[in-house]
Design a protein around this motif. Structure first.
Motif, PDB file in Angstrom:
ATOM      1  N   THR A  88       5.705   5.626  22.252  1.00  0.00           N
ATOM      2  CA  THR A  88       7.321   5.729  22.363  1.00  0.00           C
ATOM      3  C   THR A  88       7.924   5.372  21.157  1.00  0.00           C
ATOM      4  N   ASN A 131      12.888   8.805  20.272  1.00  0.00           N
ATOM      5  CA  ASN A 131      13.831   9.925  20.713  1.00  0.00           C
ATOM      6  C   ASN A 131      15.088   9.021  21.580  1.00  0.00           C
ATOM      7  N   GLU A 135      18.627  11.486  28.199  1.00  0.00           N
ATOM      8  CA  GLU A 135      17.674  12.182  29.243  1.00  0.00           C
ATOM      9  C   GLU A 135      16.001  11.528  28.816  1.00  0.00           C
ATOM     10  N   ALA A 136      15.849  11.657  27.721  1.00  0.00           N
ATOM     11  CA  ALA A 136      14.574  10.954  27.159  1.00  0.00           C
ATOM     12  C   ALA A 136      14.637   9.639  27.542  1.00  0.00           C
ATOM     13  N   GLU A 138      15.796   7.924  29.677  1.00  0.00           N
ATOM     14  CA  GLU A 138      15.866   7.673  31.378  1.00  0.00           C
ATOM     15  C   GLU A 138      14.566   7.949  31.645  1.00  0.00           C
ATOM     16  N   ILE A 139      13.964   9.127  31.192  1.00  0.00           N
ATOM     17  CA  ILE A 139      12.641   9.345  31.490  1.00  0.00           C
ATOM     18  C   ILE A 139      11.614   8.316  31.305  1.00  0.00           C
ATOM     19  N   LEU A 140      11.722   7.687  29.985  1.00  0.00           N
ATOM     20  CA  LEU A 140      10.757   6.720  29.491  1.00  0.00           C
ATOM     21  C   LEU A 140      11.040   5.317  30.316  1.00  0.00           C
ATOM     22  N   ARG A 141      12.129   5.229  30.800  1.00  0.00           N
ATOM     23  CA  ARG A 141      12.552   3.940  31.527  1.00  0.00           C
ATOM     24  C   ARG A 141      11.911   4.092  32.789  1.00  0.00           C
ATOM     25  N   LYS A 142      11.747   5.105  33.618  1.00  0.00           N
ATOM     26  CA  LYS A 142      11.505   5.558  34.732  1.00  0.00           C
ATOM     27  C   LYS A 142       9.787   5.327  34.645  1.00  0.00           C
ATOM     28  N   GLU A 143       9.378   6.021  33.407  1.00  0.00           N
ATOM     29  CA  GLU A 143       7.715   6.175  33.417  1.00  0.00           C
ATOM     30  C   GLU A 143       7.395   4.311  33.441  1.00  0.00           C
ATOM     31  N   SER A 157      21.743   2.861  29.960  1.00  0.00           N
ATOM     32  CA  SER A 157      22.013   4.178  30.033  1.00  0.00           C
ATOM     33  C   SER A 157      23.313   4.775  30.068  1.00  0.00           C
ATOM     34  N   LYS A 161      24.841   7.416  27.519  1.00  0.00           N
ATOM     35  CA  LYS A 161      25.617   8.612  27.908  1.00  0.00           C
ATOM     36  C   LYS A 161      27.002   8.904  27.471  1.00  0.00           C
TER      37      LYS A 161
END
Length: 299
Positions: A88, A131, A135-136, A138-143, A157, A161
């Motif tokens: 990451t 990155n 959007e990237a 937020e995706i990493l946070r959820k993962e 975030s 944003k």
């Protein structure tokens, strides 16, 4: 091929002589072109520095991962392995003992920490993703939130944003401004070349009478417009450097007040060359339009 190069060398030399023969007019034209290119050029550099400032701001692009209070060293090692495999970006581990010491060192917190029966702080990881797109992130946070023994994942975030939306809006406004000034630059070159053609009307008539082609007649004017635009671009780059030099110390002093060492980044050789090339291209377009319209009078 040698004849082709000789023709272009002669056209370039003629364009240089025309620029040099009217130094005052040339200087005024270069000032107009330079100012027209300075504003969008400075805007580009300012946005680039603003993006760097946002990226360097503490916590703006950081994800904080907090473990459960009952997480063991084995659980911490599992998270470390997952971070390595995910690639990451950079990250570092903050043990709960170190976090407690930092809290105890804070003003007014020593007595409060001493009265606590046990350490209430969890182990944590601070992640700096490669990155930085919202959007990237937020995706990493959820993962990361779905990993075992992870109690909470913090990411501001909303701030990221908003900052990204501001940069997008500013970039759009900059493109619109650049388009307006580009049209103005083409108009300046158009008018300058038109005056040149009118001043050399007799020479053009004689050249056509002895068999000169349109390409031969047009070529010096094209070089004139391109050279004028390129020199105006270099002048614009110099003005941008001067503006950044004047702003460098005040910006550094302001950053120091906030505990930062931010310094303005100046445009590199590639960006200076791009500005000169843009000026040359717009000058060439203006010259082409002007010559094409002006030479119709001689048909």
């Amino acid at each position: 091929m040698s004849a082709w190069f000789a023709q272009h060398r002669a056209a370039l030399a003629a364009a240089l002589r025309r620029l040099w023969s009217t130094p005052l007019n040339t200087l005024l034209s270069l000032l107009v072109i330079g100012i027209a290119l300075t504003l969008p050029g400075f805007g580009y550099v300012a946005l680039d520095n603003l993006r760097d400032l946002g990226n360097s701001a503490t916590g703006v692009q950081q994800i904080s991962l907090f473990m459960n209070l009952d997480a063991s060293r084995k659980d911490v090692g599992e998270i470390e392995n997952r971070l390595r495999q995910a690639a990451t970006g950079k990250w570092h581990f903050v043990p709960k003992e170190e976090a407690l010491k930092r809290m105890q060192a804070s003003e007014g917190m020593a007595e409060i920490v001493a009265s606590l029966p046990r350490n209430p702080l969890p182990d944590a990881f601070v992640i700096e993703p490669t990155n930085g797109e919202p959007e990237a992130l937020e995706i990493l946070r959820k993962e990361i939130a779905g990993w075992p023994k992870v109690a909470h994942v913090q990411l501001d975030s909303a701030w990221v944003k908003r900052f990204d939306a501001f940069l997008r809006l500013a970039r759009l406004a900059l493109w619109m401004l650049a388009a307006i000034f580009a049209a103005g630059l083409v108009a300046v070159t158009f008018n300058t070349i038109r005056l040149q053609v009118m001043a050399q009307a007799a020479e053009i008539e004689v050249a056509r009478m002895i068999g000169a082609t349109d390409a031969f007649i047009r070529r010096p004017f094209y070089y004139y417009g391109a050279l004028q635009g390129a020199l105006g671009g270099l002048l614009a780059a110099g003005l941008v450097f001067a503006a950044l030099h004047l702003l460098g110390e005040p910006v550094g002093n302001l950053a120091a007040l906030y505990g930062s060492s931010f310094a303005l980044r100046e445009p590199g050789p590639v960006e200076v060359a791009a500005l000169a090339a843009l000026g040359a291209f717009l000058g060439w377009i203006g010259a082409q339009l002007s010559v094409s319209l002006s030479l119709r009078k001689f048909d």
